[in-house]
Design a protein around this motif. Structure first.
Motif, PDB file in Angstrom:
ATOM      1  N   ILE A  65     -21.099  85.627 -33.088  1.00 44.21           N
ATOM      2  CA  ILE A  65     -22.479  85.721 -33.579  1.00 44.21           C
ATOM      3  C   ILE A  65     -22.537  85.404 -35.064  1.00 44.21           C
ATOM      4  O   ILE A  65     -23.441  84.723 -35.543  1.00 44.21           O
ATOM      5  CB  ILE A  65     -23.052  87.119 -33.277  1.00 44.21           C
ATOM      6  N   GLY A  66     -21.528  85.892 -35.827  1.00 40.46           N
ATOM      7  CA  GLY A  66     -21.509  85.644 -37.269  1.00 40.46           C
ATOM      8  C   GLY A  66     -21.404  84.185 -37.630  1.00 40.46           C
ATOM      9  O   GLY A  66     -21.800  83.772 -38.726  1.00 40.46           O
ATOM     10  N   ALA A  67     -20.854  83.356 -36.745  1.00 40.97           N
ATOM     11  CA  ALA A  67     -20.750  81.928 -37.016  1.00 40.97           C
ATOM     12  C   ALA A  67     -22.103  81.237 -36.981  1.00 40.97           C
ATOM     13  O   ALA A  67     -22.257  80.115 -37.480  1.00 40.97           O
ATOM     14  CB  ALA A  67     -19.809  81.270 -36.007  1.00 40.97           C
ATOM     15  N   LEU A  68     -23.100  81.910 -36.400  1.00 41.15           N
ATOM     16  CA  LEU A  68     -24.454  81.363 -36.357  1.00 41.15           C
ATOM     17  C   LEU A  68     -25.246  81.826 -37.576  1.00 41.15           C
ATOM     18  O   LEU A  68     -24.863  82.750 -38.278  1.00 41.15           O
ATOM     19  CB  LEU A  68     -25.161  81.807 -35.074  1.00 41.15           C
ATOM     20  N   HIS A  69     -26.386  81.179 -37.811  1.00 43.77           N
ATOM     21  CA  HIS A  69     -27.245  81.514 -38.943  1.00 43.77           C
ATOM     22  C   HIS A  69     -28.513  82.194 -38.456  1.00 43.77           C
ATOM     23  O   HIS A  69     -28.947  81.997 -37.319  1.00 43.77           O
ATOM     24  CB  HIS A  69     -27.624  80.249 -39.721  1.00 43.77           C
TER      25      HIS A  69
END
Length: 226
Positions: A179-183
């Motif tokens: 999830i953190g890889a998304l913005h």
């Protein structure tokens, strides 16, 4: 006669003096700027400093106002993950490493961007592209959903979050990294097990600046807020 033991530099915050720079600690002052942030009639001091103590090298960003001739600490940002910043259009624009609880100190998931500006005499975050889903999970099971969060419209208690379906086939063993890889603002396609069936649920992620904090119980090592 000059003193051989210099005193810390103080500013006022909440009516009390707080040290900004302490010559007794190993600190490296980074960029220094004067900019119109609170008022068009006077400039505020904006600077960052890095503490050389410890391996994490914490960085602090500070805004000091001089209304009435006294230094007043109006805003601080502090983290151990590095910082680059600039001032433009009466805003502070920052960039720093985004770490989830599973990341090693060397390796953030990615860099994230944020901005801070004056709103009615207070500095507030106006943007932050770190994502927010709005769930509390134990392992992969959803055991809490924040009201009015992105997840509230798409997920259910008891759902098992199996991963994120990424267009670039990014794969991680940790859901918070995926999830953190998304913005913030992106649509996350979540692989969910619900009532024994695997389905894909699409959720438009919110911004971490709008997140609703949730208190975790004593066995927090089993839980995570996403």
């Amino acid at each position: 006669m000059p003193s051989s033991s210099p005193s810390p530099c103080y500013a006022y915050f909440g009516g009390e003096g707080v040290p900004l720079l302490d010559p007794h600690n190993a600190e490296i002052v980074g960029p220094v700027r004067f900019a119109h942030l609170l008022s068009r009639r006077r400039k505020d001091l904006v600077f960052s400093e890095v503490s050389a103590a410890g391996a994490a090298a914490p960085t602090t960003l500070a805004v000091v106002d001089f209304d009435g001739g006294y230094p007043i600490l109006e805003y601080t940002w502090s983290d151990a993950h590095g910082l680059r910043w600039s001032v433009a259009h009466r805003r502070i624009h920052g960039q720093a490493g985004y770490y989830t609880p599973t990341n090693a100190e060397c390796c953030p998931v990615r860099m994230y961007r944020f901005s801070v500006a004056n709103r009615n005499g207070n500095f507030v975050e106006t943007s932050d592209n770190r994502p927010w889903l709005g769930v509390t999970v134990r392992g992969s099971k959803v055991i809490g959903i924040a009201p009015d969060s992105p997840a509230a419209r798409a997920l259910r208690l008891g759902d098992l979050l199996l991963g994120v379906v990424h267009p670039r086939r990014f794969v991680s063993h940790h859901l918070d990294d995926e999830i953190g890889a998304l913005h913030a603002g992106q649509v996350a396609r979540l692989l969910v097990k619900r009532d024994g069936h695997r389905i894909v649920v699409s959720v438009r992620l919110g911004s971490l600046k709008d997140s609703i904090p949730t208190l975790l119980p004593a066995n927090a090592w089993r839980l995570a807020n996403l």
